[in-house]
Design a protein around this motif. Structure first.
Motif, short mmCIF file in Angstrom:
data_model
loop_
_atom_site.label_atom_id
_atom_site.label_comp_id
_atom_site.label_asym_id
_atom_site.label_seq_id
_atom_site.Cartn_x
_atom_site.Cartn_y
_atom_site.Cartn_z
N GLY A 115 -12.40 10.97 -13.04
CA GLY A 115 -13.49 11.60 -13.78
C GLY A 115 -13.04 12.11 -15.13
N ILE A 116 -11.84 12.72 -15.17
CA ILE A 116 -11.27 13.20 -16.44
C ILE A 116 -10.98 12.01 -17.36
CG2 ILE A 116 -9.33 14.40 -17.51
CD1 ILE A 116 -9.08 16.03 -14.89
N ALA A 117 -10.39 10.98 -16.77
CA ALA A 117 -10.05 9.80 -17.58
C ALA A 117 -11.30 9.16 -18.17
CB ALA A 117 -9.29 8.79 -16.71
N GLN A 118 -12.36 9.07 -17.37
CA GLN A 118 -13.58 8.45 -17.87
C GLN A 118 -14.21 9.28 -18.98
OE1 GLN A 118 -14.70 5.35 -17.09
NE2 GLN A 118 -16.09 5.76 -18.82
N THR A 119 -14.12 10.59 -18.87
CA THR A 119 -14.65 11.45 -19.93
C THR A 119 -13.89 11.23 -21.23
OG1 THR A 119 -15.28 13.10 -18.27
CG2 THR A 119 -15.21 13.83 -20.56
N VAL A 120 -12.57 11.08 -21.13
CA VAL A 120 -11.77 10.77 -22.32
C VAL A 120 -12.20 9.44 -22.91
CG1 VAL A 120 -9.46 10.25 -23.19
CG2 VAL A 120 -9.79 12.15 -21.59
N ARG A 121 -12.37 8.44 -22.06
CA ARG A 121 -12.81 7.12 -22.55
C ARG A 121 -14.13 7.22 -23.30
NH1 ARG A 121 -11.84 5.60 -16.94
NH2 ARG A 121 -9.69 4.84 -16.71
N ASP A 122 -15.09 7.96 -22.68
CA ASP A 122 -16.41 8.09 -23.29
C ASP A 122 -16.32 8.74 -24.67
OD1 ASP A 122 -17.45 6.97 -21.01
OD2 ASP A 122 -18.12 8.88 -20.15
N MET A 123 -15.50 9.81 -24.75
CA MET A 123 -15.40 10.52 -26.02
C MET A 123 -14.61 9.72 -27.06
SD MET A 123 -14.94 14.49 -24.86
CE MET A 123 -15.61 15.16 -26.36
N ALA A 124 -13.59 9.01 -26.61
CA ALA A 124 -12.80 8.19 -27.54
C ALA A 124 -13.65 7.07 -28.11
CB ALA A 124 -11.58 7.62 -26.82
N GLU A 125 -14.52 6.47 -27.29
CA GLU A 125 -15.41 5.42 -27.76
C GLU A 125 -16.36 5.94 -28.82
OE1 GLU A 125 -17.37 3.66 -24.47
OE2 GLU A 125 -15.54 2.76 -23.63
N SER A 126 -16.84 7.17 -28.62
CA SER A 126 -17.76 7.74 -29.60
C SER A 126 -17.06 7.98 -30.93
CB SER A 126 -18.38 9.04 -29.08
OG SER A 126 -17.40 10.06 -28.96
N THR A 148 -6.79 22.54 -19.97
CA THR A 148 -6.97 22.81 -18.54
C THR A 148 -6.52 24.21 -18.20
OG1 THR A 148 -4.76 21.97 -17.94
CG2 THR A 148 -6.59 20.38 -17.98
N ILE A 149 -7.01 24.68 -17.07
CA ILE A 149 -6.59 25.98 -16.55
C ILE A 149 -6.24 25.82 -15.07
CG2 ILE A 149 -8.96 26.71 -16.01
CD1 ILE A 149 -6.15 29.03 -17.26
N GLY A 150 -5.04 26.23 -14.70
CA GLY A 150 -4.65 26.23 -13.31
C GLY A 150 -4.19 24.90 -12.76
N HIS A 151 -4.15 24.83 -11.42
CA HIS A 151 -3.62 23.67 -10.70
C HIS A 151 -4.32 22.37 -11.06
CE1 HIS A 151 -2.01 21.33 -7.32
NE2 HIS A 151 -3.24 20.92 -7.11
N ILE A 152 -5.59 22.46 -11.42
CA ILE A 152 -6.35 21.25 -11.73
C ILE A 152 -5.77 20.53 -12.94
CG2 ILE A 152 -8.12 22.01 -13.40
CD1 ILE A 152 -8.80 20.30 -10.01
N GLY A 153 -4.90 21.20 -13.70
CA GLY A 153 -4.21 20.55 -14.80
C GLY A 153 -3.37 19.37 -14.36
N ASN A 154 -2.95 19.36 -13.09
CA ASN A 154 -2.18 18.23 -12.58
C ASN A 154 -3.03 16.96 -12.51
OD1 ASN A 154 0.53 19.51 -11.82
ND2 ASN A 154 -0.92 20.86 -10.78
N TYR A 155 -4.32 17.13 -12.33
CA TYR A 155 -5.23 15.97 -12.40
C TYR A 155 -5.22 15.39 -13.82
CZ TYR A 155 -7.58 16.72 -7.85
OH TYR A 155 -7.89 16.83 -6.52
N ALA A 156 -5.16 16.28 -14.81
CA ALA A 156 -5.14 15.82 -16.20
C ALA A 156 -3.86 15.05 -16.50
CB ALA A 156 -5.30 16.99 -17.16
N VAL A 157 -2.75 15.47 -15.90
CA VAL A 157 -1.49 14.73 -16.06
C VAL A 157 -1.66 13.31 -15.53
CG1 VAL A 157 0.91 14.58 -15.31
CG2 VAL A 157 -0.04 16.79 -16.01
#
Length: 638
Positions: free
Chosen positions: A623-634, A518-527
């Motif tokens: 949205g970030i969490a779902q992207t992780v789920r999608d990639m982890a499933e693959s 992540t870059i910037g404040h949006i990294g808090n969403y990733a947390v």
């Protein structure tokens, strides 16, 4: 809550309806229009003082002009609420600036009465002149073209460039100077003083009544109208001999100043000016917030966009905090700059007409000799900063991301090529919220990272903002720091400032299978997303990169050596942004991985609350969490 308009206003759905009323009824219509704006903004929010200040002018323009055939262009557009209400959007006005609702600014796709999309200042005269020149080219001599521009916007260089061209254009064009001595903050500079001189000039005021008396007789003279016009010009120019007029020197016939709240007089004046050929300027004196006592007599900056308020008492509603609140990033910037300046007498502060919005007003109050509001003049702000830097000073040039676009050549030509130490602090980076696409700070990472010598950074929190500001004072070259509109995440934000090695990121959370960069404040969403995923048994790693340019190469080697699934997250445009930089690095260094980039797509994203827009673009926490789920499933499938 449905807000009902007044008796006359309820029957007006177009300027044609407005024209059905007599001139004597216009005062009541103005009163009802003003009250309708107060009623709506007090409940739903929005810009306020600017629209109240032009109610009479708005009514007069639509009463006299044949809109939408006649072209009416509003500069910036903060003041166009009355225009929207009179042009068929009264029933939808409660959706103003709400996700999926009306835009807070004129917008061509919204109405044929919105002739030009606006949001940035100083564009109206150029746009209206282009329209007028097109009519001239087509042989249409009857169509009128009107630009309504505030005295604040008139300080922008584009306005002078356009007036210089308009003066030799021989087009049907009226420039209306809405003079209220304000933009968002009080106006500054020599032009403000000049307009004040005109307003108070005994010479101009002595001749004014004679001029308007002559103008009022034009319609009675028929074929002799040109002779009367000549006398009008002579009267004005005789005054010019006693006091030079800037606008006349640009070959624009100057009329005024007139009372911008006398709707009857405005109707007469505009009707007369419509019949005078060639480019001209009408100087109207107005009061921002007119008709609502708290806004009219109170702090004009506060009442520019006050939020929700009590329409009877004028009390602005403030939600009491239940827990200690994190500060706004702009306030962290303002206080930190003063803190740095107290320890380093080379530091200076510069902003183009946004001292309150950027919080540079904190330094302006404490160190007035070292902080400058240069007016709505972003190009000048950058090159002025470059000039300071050549003399060994360290200018912090604080500009909203969306307005930084207006000075791009100066950043390259005057700062980067000469490798000058100018610190660009880009406020309102990412989505600006209800102000919409004209104000979104979507592009700065992409357009700054391609500039040689430029360092591009974004802090994840207030502590990092402070340390990056301190780091910038140690770096000999152009340095940019972007941060979003709104609150940070640290109630206890006054942390120790340290120098961060250029290009060094950090690990927020170790993990497996998927890495989130992540870059910037949006990294808090990733947390937040990683905490959600931990409850599901997924353990993605999280890296705060801090720098878009230069990238932390050692950290990227670590990431791509360990992970074959990588997600980049940014609140900037995907085209050429942070994710693109990571992909370029990956290819250049021979790695192969599946990379998903989350950010602002190649599209115009409309207005709404920031979280609504983040969700729309798929990089909110879920949205970030779902992207992780999608990639982890693959990963599991393979």
């Amino acid at each position: 809550m449905i807000i009902k308009p007044g008796k006359l206003l309820s029957k007006i759905n177009s300027p044609d309806d407005l024209k059905k009323y007599s001139k004597d009824q216009l005062v009541q219509i103005c009163d009802e229009l003003r009250q309708f704006i107060v009623d709506n903004v007090s409940v739903y929010g929005g810009h306020f003082g600017a629209s109240l200040g032009v109610v009479e002018l708005t009514v007069a323009l639509h009463y006299v002009l044949n809109t939408p055939d006649d072209q009416l262009v509003w500069d910036v557009g903060h003041q166009a609420y009355g225009h929207k209400i009179l042009t068929g959007r009264k029933e939808q006005f409660h959706t103003n600036r709400i996700y999926g609702g009306l835009s807070g600014f004129p917008k061509r796709s919204e109405s044929e009465y919105d002739t030009f999309g606006v949001g940035h200042s100083s564009t109206s005269i150029s746009a209206a002149l282009g329209m007028a020149m097109a009519s001239k080219f087509k042989g249409d001599k009857s169509k009128q073209h009107v630009a309504v521009i505030g005295d604040g916007s008139m300080t922008g260089g584009m306005a002078f460039e356009a007036m210089n061209h308009a003066g030799v254009s021989d087009t049907n064009m009226i420039i209306i100077l809405n003079d209220n001595c304000m933009s968002i903050d009080p106006n500054v500079g020599a032009l403000k003083d000049y307009l004040t001189d005109i307003t108070t000039s005994h010479t101009y005021n002595r001749v004014k009544d004679d001029v308007w008396n002559l103008l009022g007789k034009i319609s009675k003279f028929g074929s002799s109208a040109q002779e009367i016009i000549s006398k009008v010009e002579g009267a004005i120019k005789s005054a010019v001999l006693k006091q030079s007029n800037l606008f006349e020197s640009l070959n624009l016939r100057y009329f005024g100043p007139v009372d911008g709240h006398d709707v009857h007089h405005l109707v007469e004046v505009l009707a007369d000016l419509r019949d005078i050929p060639g480019p001209k300027i009408l100087h109207c004196i107005t009061v921002k917030g007119k008709g609502f006592a708290p806004a009219e007599s109170g702090n004009k900056t506060t009442w520019h966009a006050p939020g929700l308020f009590d329409k009877v008492t004028g009390e602005i509603y403030k939600k009491p905090p239940t827990v200690p609140q994190a500060p706004k990033y702009q306030d962290v910037f303002g206080h930190t700059l003063v803190e740095l300046a107290k320890g380093n007498d080379k530091i200076m502060g510069i902003t183009p007409a946004m001292p309150s919005g950027s919080s540079l007003n904190i330094m302006m109050k404490e160190m007035p000799e070292r902080a400058f509001d240069v007016g709505i003049a972003e190009q000048h702000a950058v090159t002025f900063s470059a000039g300071l830097a050549t003399q060994g000073l360290i200018p912090f040039c604080n500009i909203y991301s969306t307005f930084m676009q207006r000075a791009y050549d100066q950043v390259i030509h005057d700062v980067a090529i000469q490798n000058l130490q100018v610190v660009f602090c880009l406020d309102r980076a990412g989505f600006a919220g209800a102000d919409g696409p004209t104000h979104h700070g979507a592009y700065d990472m992409a357009y700054f990272r391609c500039i040689p010598n430029m360092v591009v950074t974004a802090p994840m929190d207030e502590s990092e903002l402070r340390s990056l500001m301190y780091t910038a004072t140690k770096f000999q070259g152009p340095f940019s720091i972007r941060y979003p509109r709104g609150q940070g995440v640290m109630p206890e934000w006054r942390t120790f400032m340290r120098e961060i090695p250029i290009g060094q990121g950090r690990i927020i959370k170790e993990g497996e299978e998927v890495a989130i960069l992540t870059i910037g404040h949006i990294g808090n969403y990733a947390v937040t997303a990683t905490n959600i995923l931990a409850e599901e048994g997924l353990k993605p790693a999280h890296y705060d990169m801090r720098f878009v340019k230069p990238l932390d190469e050692s950290l990227l080697h670590e990431v791509f050596a360990k992970f074959k699934k990588v997600i980049t997250v940014e609140d900037g445009c995907l085209m050429g942004g942070f994710g693109s930089a990571v992909l370029e690095w990956m290819v250049d260094n021979g790695y192969a991985a599946q990379v998903r980039r989350l950010g602002i797509p190649d599209a115009i994203i409309e207005h709404g609350e920031q979280i609504e827009l983040h969700r729309e673009c798929g990089f909110d926490p879920e949205g970030i969490a779902q992207t992780v789920r999608d990639m982890a499933e693959s990963v599991i499938e393979k």
